[in-house]
Design an enzyme around this catalytic site. Structure first.
Site, PDB file in Angstrom:
ATOM      1  N   ASN A  75     -61.698  57.243 -51.911  1.00 34.61           N
ATOM      2  CA  ASN A  75     -61.181  57.745 -53.180  1.00 34.61           C
ATOM      3  C   ASN A  75     -61.895  57.086 -54.367  1.00 34.61           C
ATOM      4  O   ASN A  75     -62.763  57.697 -54.987  1.00 34.61           O
ATOM      5  CB  ASN A  75     -59.673  57.521 -53.250  1.00 34.61           C
ATOM      6  CG  ASN A  75     -59.023  58.284 -54.387  1.00 34.61           C
ATOM      7  OD1 ASN A  75     -59.674  58.641 -55.359  1.00 34.61           O
ATOM      8  ND2 ASN A  75     -57.735  58.543 -54.268  1.00 34.61           N
ATOM      9  N   ASP A  76     -61.563  55.833 -54.630  1.00 28.42           N
ATOM     10  CA  ASP A  76     -62.152  55.166 -55.802  1.00 28.42           C
ATOM     11  C   ASP A  76     -63.677  55.085 -55.717  1.00 28.42           C
ATOM     12  O   ASP A  76     -64.359  55.147 -56.736  1.00 28.42           O
ATOM     13  CB  ASP A  76     -61.580  53.758 -55.943  1.00 28.42           C
ATOM     14  CG  ASP A  76     -60.100  53.785 -56.282  1.00 28.42           C
ATOM     15  OD1 ASP A  76     -59.676  54.762 -56.929  1.00 28.42           O
ATOM     16  OD2 ASP A  76     -59.378  52.859 -55.894  1.00 28.42           O
ATOM     17  N   THR A  77     -64.203  54.959 -54.498  1.00 24.72           N
ATOM     18  CA  THR A  77     -65.643  54.769 -54.339  1.00 24.72           C
ATOM     19  C   THR A  77     -66.440  56.047 -54.570  1.00 24.72           C
ATOM     20  O   THR A  77     -67.663  56.022 -54.555  1.00 24.72           O
ATOM     21  CB  THR A  77     -65.982  54.243 -52.929  1.00 24.72           C
ATOM     22  OG1 THR A  77     -65.419  55.145 -51.975  1.00 24.72           O
ATOM     23  CG2 THR A  77     -65.411  52.861 -52.708  1.00 24.72           C
ATOM     24  N   SER A 132     -56.875  51.804 -56.869  1.00 30.22           N
ATOM     25  CA  SER A 132     -56.911  51.316 -58.238  1.00 30.22           C
ATOM     26  C   SER A 132     -55.841  51.988 -59.079  1.00 30.22           C
ATOM     27  O   SER A 132     -55.632  51.634 -60.220  1.00 30.22           O
ATOM     28  CB  SER A 132     -58.286  51.574 -58.841  1.00 30.22           C
ATOM     29  OG  SER A 132     -58.511  52.963 -58.925  1.00 30.22           O
TER      30      SER A 132
END
Lengths: 472, 104
Positions: A394-396, A435
């Site tokens: 997701n965040d990456t 995050s």
């Protein structure tokens, strides 16, 4: 035989074995024997320390039997629990276990400081200063690591952020240092409640320092706390006049600091950026700007589309490992390769939970190394890919890190999956990443969402491709 | 045999700290990213030596609060050492196949 000589000689050998073991661990060829060498050093040092019973201070002599029994029980309990939990834990949950064990070490260092202080056993301003400093650092490492563990383990999902948090933390730290200076100034002869407040503040500071940091940054934070614990152990080693603690603690303190810098560099961030960039940032603003909707697609359709693609890049994340879908994914990859599709894996530096974690997980499933690429090697290839498939990441893969300055994860390097012609995102539900940031990628025009458990989605894709009857 | 334990204070301690710091830096110097996780875990194990200090503190405890804190300290320290060892050892086992395919 002289007990003191035996103890000192054992510590000398242990210190040598630690450094030699760590040296072996730093090369892939010798890494596996390194931990065994260091382990031998640890066993030797612990056995030797029982010789202390022959030479305790006169004041403690009446309690010696009780203390010895307590020591054996504590040792057995700690060892037994940690050994079992360490053997049992899944590879995917390794990072939070490292955080947990590290926090325990910090707690032990703080406990030593506490005993020295409340027993008024430490004299001299240097010893006192180091006892106090080691106590603070150990306590911060304990509570901070526990928060890191809870976050990675999914026990805490919120990230605490409010404007002025940095000011609150700053004053907390000042208060902590002032109290420490007060204790040293009075040669440690202060009332018991002062010590209690002192350690409570240190623990609180660790919590406050870690709460605002997002899950994607946790590896760097854990590594930092690892260095902290090392430092605390080194300082308490001085207080106890114990060279094994001094050397092992300092070596880990400096090695851990350097490792933290290397990790931060692999993520293209500075450590200060990781620790402070989120403070007071109004992350909610960023989320209002996302327009559009998430467009779902059937797993079978997505599978068939990949079958007819020329180039597919897979961006795996922690969710893949959670769903235990690595083996099924590799089966899918082999089917696609048989159909003439070029398949590559793109690994973000912190894919999984720590640098190198995802490589371990894919290696376990048998994926060959020559189709796995690091982020910097493959990021330019996404624009040539027909399909980029994101599995449990997701965040990456959030393009906001590249474009949106008000996003809390702005500045973190990400995989440029959004540049592929078609993006599929395999995801369990519509939740946010670690995050706590909404992902703009999911709303992009060229993105379609495949909802479901990663393993079931892989099976559906495999079946869809097989039903085509061998393809070309 | 007349041996008394060496007292490490002042500059002797400072020398130890300085040399140990450089040793740590030198060892980690150029490590491939793939080893970051096991190395972090490995160094985490090594500061588990704190259990030895906690043992000393507990054996020399003179009051009940000291005994309680000492007990907790030894418990935590032992957990750090044992857990750190098991986890690191398991992780490094995983690196066997990757080493072979790398032909390093």
């Amino acid at each position: 035989m002289n007990a003191a000589l035996l103890i000192d000689a054992s510590y000398f050998i242990a210190a040598f074995l630690f450094i030699y073991g760590l040296k072996r661990m730093s090369s892939p060829l010798t890494a596996r024997s390194g931990i065994v060498v260091a382990g031998a050093g640890m066993v030797l040092a612990v056995l030797a320390s029982f010789l202390y019973t022959l030479d305790v201070s006169p004041a403690a002599r009446p309690q010696l039997t009780t203390n010895l029994v307590l020591a054996v029980i504590a040792l057995a309990l700690g060892l037994g629990w940690a050994w079992r939990s360490g053997k049992k834990v899944a590879m995917t949950e390794m990072p939070q276990m490292v955080a947990l064990y590290n926090g325990m070490g910090g707690g032990a260092a703080a406990a030593i400081a506490a005993i020295e202080l409340i027993g008024y056993k430490t004299h001299g301003s240097v010893s006192l200063t180091l006892a106090v400093l080691g106590g603070v650092i150990g306590a911060v490492s304990l509570s901070g690591s526990l928060i890191a563990w809870a976050k990675l383990d999914g026990r805490i999902n919120s990230t605490l952020r409010f404007s002025g948090l940095q000011a609150v933390n700053g004053s907390l730290l000042l208060l902590l240092l002032a109290l420490g200076a007060y204790i040293v100034w009075h040669s440690g002869q202060v009332a018991m409640p002062v010590f209690a407040v002192f350690f409570a503040l240190a623990l609180l500071y660790g919590v406050m320092m870690t709460m605002p940091i997002g899950g994607a940054d946790m590896p760097v934070v854990i590594s930092l706390y690892n260095a902290f614990t090392g430092l605390a152990v080194g300082f308490e080693g001085y207080v106890l006049n114990n060279p094994a603690l001094m050397i092992a603690g300092m070596v880990v303190g400096s090695a851990g600091s350097l490792l933290t810098l290397l990790m931060a560099k692999a993520m293209n961030r500075s450590v200060a950026n990781v620790l402070f960039s989120n403070f007071g940032a109004a992350s909610d603003d960023a989320q209002g700007e996302i327009s559009g909707s998430q467009k779902p697609i059937d797993a079978a359709d997505a599978g068939i589309n990949m079958h007819y693609a020329t180039k597919v890049i897979i961006a795996p994340g922690y969710g893949l490992a959670v769903a235990q879908a690595q083996h099924k994914l590799y089966e899918l990859v082999k089917l696609l390769q048989d159909a003439g599709v070029e398949v590559k894996f793109a690994i973000h530096p912190v894919a999984g939970r720590m640098p190198g974690h995802m490589n371990v997980l894919l290696a376990e499933a048998g994926v060959p190394y020559d189709i796995i690429y690091d982020m910097e090697d493959i990021n330019d290839e996404f624009k040539e890919a027909d399909v980029a498939i994101v599995i449990g990441a997701n965040d990456t893969v959030n393009p906001a890190a590249r474009t949106n300055k008000s996003s809390p994860i702005y500045g973190m390097p990400v995989l440029n999956v959004d540049l592929a012609k078609q993006v599929y995102v395999v995801k369990r539900g519509q939740g946010k990443g670690y995050s706590g940031v909404e992902n703009a990628l999911f709303y992009a025009d060229n993105t379609q969402m495949v909802y479901g458990d990663a393993q079931k989605v892989m099976v559906a894709m495999i079946q869809a491709i097989k039903s085509l009857g061998g393809g070309h | 045999m007349d041996y008394t334990t060496t007292v490490l204070t002042g500059f002797v301690a400072l020398y130890i700290f300085m040399l140990a710091t450089f040793t740590g830096f030198e060892i980690i110097g150029r490590v491939p990213a793939i080893l970051h996780t096991p190395l972090m875990s490995g160094s985490n194990f090594i500061h588990g030596i704190v259990v030895v200090g906690a043992l000393w503190a507990l054996l020399n405890a003179t009051s009940v609060p000291e005994q309680i804190i000492g007990f907790v300290g030894v418990l935590l320290g032992a957990g750090n050492a044992a857990g750190g060892y098991v986890v690191t050892e398991r992780m490094l086992q995983m690196f066997k196949p990757s080493n072979k395919s790398n032909k390093e």
